[in-house]
Structure formats: C-alpha cells, structure tokens
Design a protein around this motif. Structure first.
Motif, PDB file in Angstrom:
ATOM      1  N   GLY A   1     -28.231  79.763  -3.765  1.00 20.48           N
ATOM      2  CA  GLY A   1     -26.800  79.819  -3.491  1.00 20.48           C
ATOM      3  C   GLY A   1     -26.091  81.080  -3.923  1.00 20.48           C
ATOM      4  O   GLY A   1     -24.855  81.116  -3.932  1.00 20.48           O
ATOM      5  N   LYS A   2     -26.835  82.130  -4.249  1.00 21.83           N
ATOM      6  CA  LYS A   2     -26.197  83.390  -4.622  1.00 21.83           C
ATOM      7  C   LYS A   2     -27.101  84.551  -4.237  1.00 21.83           C
ATOM      8  O   LYS A   2     -28.278  84.576  -4.587  1.00 21.83           O
ATOM      9  N   MET A   3     -26.543  85.514  -3.514  1.00 19.27           N
ATOM     10  CA  MET A   3     -27.306  86.681  -3.104  1.00 19.27           C
ATOM     11  C   MET A   3     -27.471  87.657  -4.274  1.00 19.27           C
ATOM     12  O   MET A   3     -26.568  87.787  -5.111  1.00 19.27           O
ATOM     13  N   PRO A   4     -28.599  88.341  -4.364  1.00 16.41           N
ATOM     14  CA  PRO A   4     -28.749  89.387  -5.383  1.00 16.41           C
ATOM     15  C   PRO A   4     -27.750  90.522  -5.133  1.00 16.41           C
ATOM     16  O   PRO A   4     -27.269  90.693  -4.014  1.00 16.41           O
ATOM     17  N   ASP A   5     -27.446  91.251  -6.180  1.00 10.89           N
ATOM     18  CA  ASP A   5     -26.600  92.440  -6.031  1.00 10.89           C
ATOM     19  C   ASP A   5     -27.153  93.549  -6.917  1.00 10.89           C
ATOM     20  O   ASP A   5     -28.259  93.422  -7.471  1.00 10.89           O
TER      21      ASP A   5
ATOM     22  N   ASN B   1     -26.600  94.391  -9.790  1.00 12.65           N
ATOM     23  CA  ASN B   1     -26.796  94.042 -11.203  1.00 12.65           C
ATOM     24  C   ASN B   1     -27.958  93.065 -11.419  1.00 12.65           C
ATOM     25  O   ASN B   1     -28.296  92.750 -12.557  1.00 12.65           O
ATOM     26  N   THR B   2     -28.545  92.597 -10.337  1.00  5.58           N
ATOM     27  CA  THR B   2     -29.618  91.604 -10.431  1.00  5.58           C
ATOM     28  C   THR B   2     -30.928  92.278 -10.837  1.00  5.58           C
ATOM     29  O   THR B   2     -31.358  93.248 -10.209  1.00  5.58           O
ATOM     30  N   LYS B   3     -31.543  91.769 -11.879  1.00  4.36           N
ATOM     31  CA  LYS B   3     -32.817  92.310 -12.339  1.00  4.36           C
ATOM     32  C   LYS B   3     -33.952  91.439 -11.799  1.00  4.36           C
ATOM     33  O   LYS B   3     -33.963  90.211 -11.991  1.00  4.36           O
ATOM     34  N   ILE B   4     -34.893  92.096 -11.137  1.00  5.62           N
ATOM     35  CA  ILE B   4     -35.965  91.369 -10.452  1.00  5.62           C
ATOM     36  C   ILE B   4     -37.325  91.914 -10.880  1.00  5.62           C
ATOM     37  O   ILE B   4     -37.519  93.135 -10.966  1.00  5.62           O
ATOM     38  N   ALA B   5     -38.252  91.015 -11.129  1.00  5.37           N
ATOM     39  CA  ALA B   5     -39.648  91.393 -11.384  1.00  5.37           C
ATOM     40  C   ALA B   5     -40.497  90.839 -10.247  1.00  5.37           C
ATOM     41  O   ALA B   5     -40.385  89.657  -9.906  1.00  5.37           O
ATOM     42  N   ILE B   6     -41.325  91.688  -9.648  1.00  2.19           N
ATOM     43  CA  ILE B   6     -42.264  91.254  -8.617  1.00  2.19           C
ATOM     44  C   ILE B   6     -43.669  91.462  -9.149  1.00  2.19           C
ATOM     45  O   ILE B   6     -44.047  92.571  -9.538  1.00  2.19           O
ATOM     46  N   LEU B   7     -44.443  90.369  -9.185  1.00  2.00           N
ATOM     47  CA  LEU B   7     -45.783  90.396  -9.748  1.00  2.00           C
ATOM     48  C   LEU B   7     -46.798  90.491  -8.621  1.00  2.00           C
ATOM     49  O   LEU B   7     -46.817  89.647  -7.731  1.00  2.00           O
ATOM     50  N   SER B   8     -47.617  91.523  -8.636  1.00  2.00           N
ATOM     51  CA  SER B   8     -48.626  91.819  -7.613  1.00  2.00           C
ATOM     52  C   SER B   8     -48.079  92.858  -6.644  1.00  2.00           C
ATOM     53  O   SER B   8     -46.854  93.038  -6.512  1.00  2.00           O
ATOM     54  N   ALA B   9     -49.003  93.523  -5.968  1.00  2.00           N
ATOM     55  CA  ALA B   9     -48.628  94.517  -4.960  1.00  2.00           C
ATOM     56  C   ALA B   9     -49.296  94.190  -3.633  1.00  2.00           C
ATOM     57  O   ALA B   9     -49.433  95.050  -2.777  1.00  2.00           O
ATOM     58  N   GLY B  10     -49.714  92.923  -3.450  1.00  2.00           N
ATOM     59  CA  GLY B  10     -50.395  92.515  -2.229  1.00  2.00           C
ATOM     60  C   GLY B  10     -49.425  92.241  -1.094  1.00  2.00           C
ATOM     61  O   GLY B  10     -48.230  92.564  -1.156  1.00  2.00           O
ATOM     62  N   ASN B  11     -49.943  91.620  -0.032  1.00  2.00           N
ATOM     63  CA  ASN B  11     -49.155  91.395   1.177  1.00  2.00           C
ATOM     64  C   ASN B  11     -47.952  90.497   0.930  1.00  2.00           C
ATOM     65  O   ASN B  11     -46.862  90.750   1.441  1.00  2.00           O
TER      66      ASN B  11
ATOM     67  N   LEU C   1     -35.929  91.814  -0.680  1.00  2.00           N
ATOM     68  CA  LEU C   1     -35.085  91.998  -1.864  1.00  2.00           C
ATOM     69  C   LEU C   1     -34.507  93.391  -1.974  1.00  2.00           C
ATOM     70  O   LEU C   1     -33.380  93.573  -2.462  1.00  2.00           O
ATOM     71  N   ALA C   2     -35.249  94.389  -1.530  1.00  2.00           N
ATOM     72  CA  ALA C   2     -34.780  95.775  -1.648  1.00  2.00           C
ATOM     73  C   ALA C   2     -33.497  96.013  -0.854  1.00  2.00           C
ATOM     74  O   ALA C   2     -32.718  96.905  -1.186  1.00  2.00           O
ATOM     75  N   LYS C   3     -33.256  95.215   0.149  1.00  2.00           N
ATOM     76  CA  LYS C   3     -32.057  95.373   0.981  1.00  2.00           C
ATOM     77  C   LYS C   3     -30.781  95.054   0.214  1.00  2.00           C
ATOM     78  O   LYS C   3     -29.684  95.450   0.624  1.00  2.00           O
ATOM     79  N   PHE C   4     -30.908  94.327  -0.896  1.00  2.00           N
ATOM     80  CA  PHE C   4     -29.731  93.970  -1.695  1.00  2.00           C
ATOM     81  C   PHE C   4     -29.451  94.995  -2.797  1.00  2.00           C
ATOM     82  O   PHE C   4     -28.534  94.814  -3.595  1.00  2.00           O
ATOM     83  N   ASN C   5     -30.281  96.027  -2.862  1.00  2.00           N
ATOM     84  CA  ASN C   5     -30.124  97.101  -3.847  1.00  2.00           C
ATOM     85  C   ASN C   5     -30.121  96.602  -5.293  1.00  2.00           C
ATOM     86  O   ASN C   5     -29.309  97.036  -6.123  1.00  2.00           O
ATOM     87  N   PRO C   6     -31.015  95.676  -5.638  1.00  2.00           N
ATOM     88  CA  PRO C   6     -31.076  95.196  -7.020  1.00  2.00           C
ATOM     89  C   PRO C   6     -31.932  96.130  -7.875  1.00  2.00           C
ATOM     90  O   PRO C   6     -32.439  97.151  -7.397  1.00  2.00           O
TER      91      PRO C   6
ATOM     92  N   TYR D   1     -35.120  89.068 -16.757  1.00  2.00           N
ATOM     93  CA  TYR D   1     -35.020  89.019 -15.294  1.00  2.00           C
ATOM     94  C   TYR D   1     -34.222  87.826 -14.790  1.00  2.00           C
ATOM     95  O   TYR D   1     -34.308  86.711 -15.307  1.00  2.00           O
ATOM     96  N   ASP D   2     -33.476  88.092 -13.718  1.00  2.00           N
ATOM     97  CA  ASP D   2     -32.721  87.046 -13.030  1.00  2.00           C
ATOM     98  C   ASP D   2     -33.580  86.376 -11.956  1.00  2.00           C
ATOM     99  O   ASP D   2     -33.361  85.211 -11.622  1.00  2.00           O
ATOM    100  N   ILE D   3     -34.499  87.132 -11.394  1.00  2.00           N
ATOM    101  CA  ILE D   3     -35.419  86.619 -10.377  1.00  2.00           C
ATOM    102  C   ILE D   3     -36.816  87.129 -10.696  1.00  2.00           C
ATOM    103  O   ILE D   3     -37.012  88.324 -10.956  1.00  2.00           O
TER     104      ILE D   3
END
Length: 315
Positions: free
Chosen positions: A161-165, A167-177, A186-191, A211-213
C-alpha cells in the motif's frame, strides 16, 4: 515415438497462465489434445485451437486417453483420481519443493514419470530417483524468472500500500534473473538500493536493520541452511517488507511458508513477508507468451523416448 500431449488448464490457486497458443499447434508434430476452455484467460477460443489442428476434450477424457499430461503448474488433489498408473506428468512440478507431497502420494505409488522443467536444471523423476535432462540447457526459461522478480515486487508493493521513494532503503539479495527483474522495477522509484551476493552477505547481516524493503532472488542449494535464520530475522526493521521473489519457502527465510495471490503478505516477527510461488501469473499475458515459446522449443516437438530413455533401466 510420437507423443499425444494432453494440455489441461492449471487449477493451481489463482493461476491464469497457459503455455500453448493456438498458432503454435500447427507447428507441433506431436498430437495436441486441449481441454475445453483452455485459453479463455487469454481470450483464445476452442475453435481457434481446433482450426490449427488441436482436438478439444473434457478434462477427464484427456487424463483417460493421453499418456502425457502437460500442466503448467502442479496438478492438484482434485485430479488425483484421474491420474493413471505409469502416466507422464510434465510442467513446473517442483518434486523437491511444493510438489513433494504429490510425489509421495501420487507419483511414487503410481510409478509416474515426472518431467520437471525446473528453471535451472530440468530433470526427469521416477520413483525415488532423478535424472537431469541433457538436451535441455540449464536456465532455458530464464525470462520466467525475470518476470517472477518483476511480478513479485509489483504485487507486494501494491498489497503493502505504499510506493517506494527516494528515502526508501532497499536490499536485493542475489544477482540472478529473479533479482534482476526486481531491480528493474524498483530502480524506477529512485530508492536507495544495495545489492548483495554470496560474497558480500556479511555486509548485509551487519546492516540488516536499516532496510525498508528486502528482496530475495536466492534459491538455497544446501539442505538445512537458511539465508536468514529465525534469530537473524528478529533484526529486521519493524514493518519491513520482505519479498521472497524466488519463492523458496522455508529455505531462504527459516520458517516462512508459501503465501498466495489472494493473501500474499503475512506478518512475522514484526516484518511483512511475501512468498507467492506463482507470482508470474500476476503478469499472466507476458509470462504465458514467454512460457509457450520456451516449451515449444524444448518439449512440444520431442520424441517421448528422449525422456523415457533417461530412466529405461529403472522402469
């Protein structure tokens, strides 16, 4: 030996994808028997399939007369009484994951041949043994994993119910597909995004509470090990959205069970967890097209003995 492939509508909960389009039928040398209403979610009529050479049958007829049953997702208990001894079941069957119970109560007792088109290592399962398929390249349908990453993130965020912005801190685990699909959305929200792989996971553990996400594209390959244990999950920020985009339930995040498209998020240890194992069905038109093209190349025109030959000394 020519196959008679019976294509049934997946009755997996909330599943809308199909992996056979009408125009494909005329390019397939094997006989195609298609369930009534098979393509309804994509706007395809039975007449379109018939016009291209498929035969339309009821579900029970398909199980009765076809040696090969193709179901994109795992066959459900409502069909168990229809499955014949020695039948071949093909699709995303996940024998060591979500399909483990199916193997125990159907595949092994009925001596079924299970063709699992795992996204990384497609294999044939017979009784308690598995045989990797040498003529299908690993990761042959990588696009589906990429779509899974996109769909899981979009679905989780909309449910949250809330889009990243910014100020949103995001961790992505793995570099696979899967992780790449998640990153592209996620990059489109400029977090503020940080990417972690196996080598840099210690840095993630040090900063886990920031992290928020958190998005995981990891499928664990070691039994009994978890990317995040119960104790580590307690360090996650309260209200953090944790997206298991690879849907490796109970393995990546200890104790996490599958959620579903209808109720995709559960609260656990203060975090909000998403673990839908058919997330690409959110983008069912895109993922159906990807799957249909991939399966036509590796399966629909194969000789059935190509698969049975892998287990000939076991039958």
């Amino acid at each position: 030996m020519r196959m008679k492939i019976g294509f049934i509508k997946p009755n997996y909960p909330f599943e809308k994808r199909v992996a056979l389009f009408p125009e494909q039928v005329k390019r397939i040398v094997n006989e195609c028997v298609v369930e009534c209403g098979f393509g309804v979610n994509l706007g395809f009529t039975d007449e379109e399939y018939e016009k291209n050479g498929a035969r339309i049958c009821q579900r029970s007829e398909i199980f009765r007369e076809c040696d090969v049953i193709f179901s994109l997702k795992l066959v459900q208990p409502s069909d168990y009484d229809l499955i014949r001894v020695g039948q071949i079941i093909a699709g995303w069957t996940h024998p060591t994951g979500s399909g483990r119970k199916f193997m125990e109560i159907q595949a092994i007792p009925k001596s079924l041949v299970i063709i699992d088109f795992d996204n990384i290592y497609p294999s044939v399962y017979y009784k308690t043994k598995s045989f990797q398929i040498p003529f299908i390249k690993p990761n042959f349908i990588w696009e589906n994993s990429y779509i899974a990453g996109k769909a899981a993130v979009l679905h989780a965020i909309l449910t949250y119910g809330k889009m990243p912005d910014s100020n949103t801190k995001i961790a992505i685990l793995s570099a696979g597909n899967v992780a790449q699909g998640a990153f592209d959305v996620l990059a489109k929200f400029n977090p503020k995004i940080r990417l972690f792989n196996r080598r840099t996971m210690p840095l993630f553990y040090e900063t886990i509470g920031e992290y928020d996400i958190i998005v995981s594209g990891v499928e664990m390959d070691t039994n009994g090990k978890h990317l995040l244990t119960f104790e580590q999950q307690k360090l996650i920020k309260r209200g953090c959205l944790v997206i298991d985009a690879a849907a490796d339930a109970g393995n990546t995040f200890e104790g996490l069970e599958y959620t579903n498209i209808g109720e995709p998020i559960v609260e656990k240890e203060g975090g909000l967890y998403y673990c839908v194992n058919n997330a690409p069905s959110i983008l069912f038109r895109e993922s159906s097209e990807t799957a249909s093209i991939a399966f036509e190349k590796v399966f629909y025109n194969r000789d059935i003995n190509d698969f049975l030959g892998l287990i000939k000394y076991e039958r």
